[in-house]
Structure formats: structure tokens, C-alpha cells
Scaffold this active site. Structure first.
Site, short mmCIF file in Angstrom:
data_model
loop_
_atom_site.label_atom_id
_atom_site.label_comp_id
_atom_site.label_asym_id
_atom_site.label_seq_id
_atom_site.Cartn_x
_atom_site.Cartn_y
_atom_site.Cartn_z
N HIS A 180 -41.71 38.95 -15.63
CA HIS A 180 -40.55 39.26 -14.80
C HIS A 180 -39.75 38.00 -14.47
CE1 HIS A 180 -38.88 40.89 -10.77
NE2 HIS A 180 -38.22 41.48 -11.76
N HIS A 226 -30.00 36.85 -10.78
CA HIS A 226 -30.28 38.19 -10.29
C HIS A 226 -29.26 38.66 -9.26
CE1 HIS A 226 -32.10 41.20 -7.58
NE2 HIS A 226 -32.67 41.65 -8.68
#
Length: 255
Positions: A21, A63
Site C-alpha cells: 500500500h 494521496h
């Protein structure tokens, strides 16, 4: 690129089961080349990252819509040109060891993956209001960057259906997946209309019924973000195709 190649058949799935991730979860500053190197050092052959557009059209990894959490910058990242973004420190927030680590472009991430024979799951993470344009730009960049390495072509995913539609229109041959944090009404119809080959769900959404529903439709099944042994074992028992984790130090990717 639109219409230049046919879409992949649903059965084509080259990707490893275990996916790091944001590069290496929390062991290195997320979405940086340092994180990709950290994940690779733990044996991971596939990483997930988040991609968005700078004000001058460069696809880069971040992000959040804003810069404050993971850089020393301020404001909406997509409002800045890449020249400004490239000067930011994207590592010092994590730890002193990574101070000065820059933001990464998608091109730099592609070079890293190709040099190591690795795969990339690119989550299209648009600045709000730029969903279609970002989907198109990410897909165009991915198609160009992996033009000579089709065996390691990336998986494109997004929560935003407009972003996936932009990717589908621009590079229909690239593999797509719909991200879901809830099973909202019409999710299956959307996945089908976007010619997705995978759904990527919050791990709590997967059970025997939902896995059967997805697989009966010919969809691959992936889960995020799986950091506990009990959750990972439950998903392995369900036969999931992909598990996205922060815990690259806990889960050996060949299990």
C-alpha cells in the site's frame, strides 16, 4: 490513444496477490520512491500508489488533495505546477531518515517498477472537479510509459467512476478496477459498463456472498487495507485475488 487497442479479456491477470500500500505502507513516506524501494526490500513485487495532476499536466503521486499532511507545502496540490511541487520535502514528515525525499512523478515510479520487473496499481486520485481529465491523463501516461512492457502493464483503479471512464476512453486496453468503500446501489452495473476486470473493496465488505457475486460476473476480487493477521487469513480463505497491505514487514508476499 482512444480505440488504438482492444480491451483485455477478463481472464488476463498477471498480478501478484500481495500489494504494498502506497509503496511500503507506513515504513517509509507514502507514494515516494523511498517507499517503493522499501516495499521491494521486503520482497513485494507490486505496489499501490495514488496519482493526480499538477496544474501544468504532470502526473505525480500524492494521496491527499492538499499538501500539508505529507509534505512541507501548503494548499491544494493540483493548483501548483510540477516545478513547484518537485521542490517540496515529502519525507521529513515521516522521519528524519527520509527528510528531503521528493514527490515522485508517475514516470519515475514506472522506471522503478520496470527496472525491477514489478507491477503497479495506480489509483487515480483526482483533485475534486478534475475526475474525467485526470482519468484521461493517467491512462495516457500509463499507456505511453508501459508501451514496451505490456507484461507489466499497470492496474488502474479509482473510487471515481468519471475517472475510470476517462481512462477507458483513452486507453481501453489497460486493466481497470472499481474501488468501493460501500456496496452502493448500482456498483456492479458501473463495473460492467466501465469494462472493469476487478473490484477492490474495503476488506470488511468481502464475504462468501459478495465474492461469489463478483466472481460470477467474471470480476477479480481485491481488498484494502489489510493489516491484521486474522483479516488476511479470512480473505485468503475466501480466495481473494489481491490483498493490499501496509504491513510489508508482517506478511511475506509469497504466502
Amino acid at each position: 490513444m482512444s480505440g488504438s487497442r482492444e480491451e483485455k479479456p477478463a481472464g488476463a491477470w498477471p498480478y501478484p496477490r500481495w500489494i504494498a500500500h502506497r509503496g511500503a505502507g507506513k515504513l517509509a513516506p507514502e507514494n515516494t520512491l523511498a517507499a517503493f524501494r522499501m516495499g521491494a526490500s521486503h520482497g513485494y513485487r507490486m505496489a499501490e500508489c495514488d496519482a493526480k495532476l499538477s496544474a501544468d499536466g504532470v502526473v505525480f503521486l500524492l494521496h491527499d488533495s492538499t499538501l500539508e499532511r505529507t509534505t512541507n507545502g501548503q494548499g491544494v496540490a493540483g493548483d501548483l505546477c510540477w516545478g513547484e511541487l518537485s521542490q517540496l520535502d515529502a519525507g521529513g514528515w515521516h522521519s528524519r531518515a527520509f527528510a528531503g525525499e521528493p514527490l515522485a512523478t508517475l514516470e519515475a515510479a514506472a522506471r522503478h517498477c520496470q527496472a525491477n520487473g514489478h507491477w503497479l496499481n495506480i489509483e487515480i486520485k483526482p483533485t475534486p472537479g478534475t475526475e474525467l481529465a485526470t482519468g484521461r491523463a493517467v491512462a495516457e501516461a500509463a499507456a505511453r510509459l508501459w508501451a514496451n512492457d505490456a507484461a507489466h502493464a499497470p492496474l488502474l483503479t479509482s473510487f471515481q467512476t468519471d475517472a475510470l471512464r476517462g481512462a477507458q476512453e483513452t486507453a481501453p486496453h489497460l486493466t481497470r478496477g472499481l474501488l468501493l468503500d460501500t456496496l452502493w446501489d448500482g456498483w456492479m452495473d458501473s463495473a460492467m459498463s466501465l469494462r472493469c476486470v476487478a473490484v477492490v473493496c474495503n476488506h470488511a465488505l468481502w464475504d462468501t456472498s459478495t465474492v461469489h457475486q463478483a466472481k460470477a460476473a467474471g470480476l477479480r476480487t481485491l481488498a484494502y487495507t489489510v493489516n491484521d493477521e486474522w483479516a488476511a487469513q479470512r480473505l485468503l480463505d475466501l480466495g481473494l485475488d489481491g490483498i493490499i497491505t501496509d504491513r510489508v514487514d508482517l506478511f511475506p508476499p509469497d504466502r
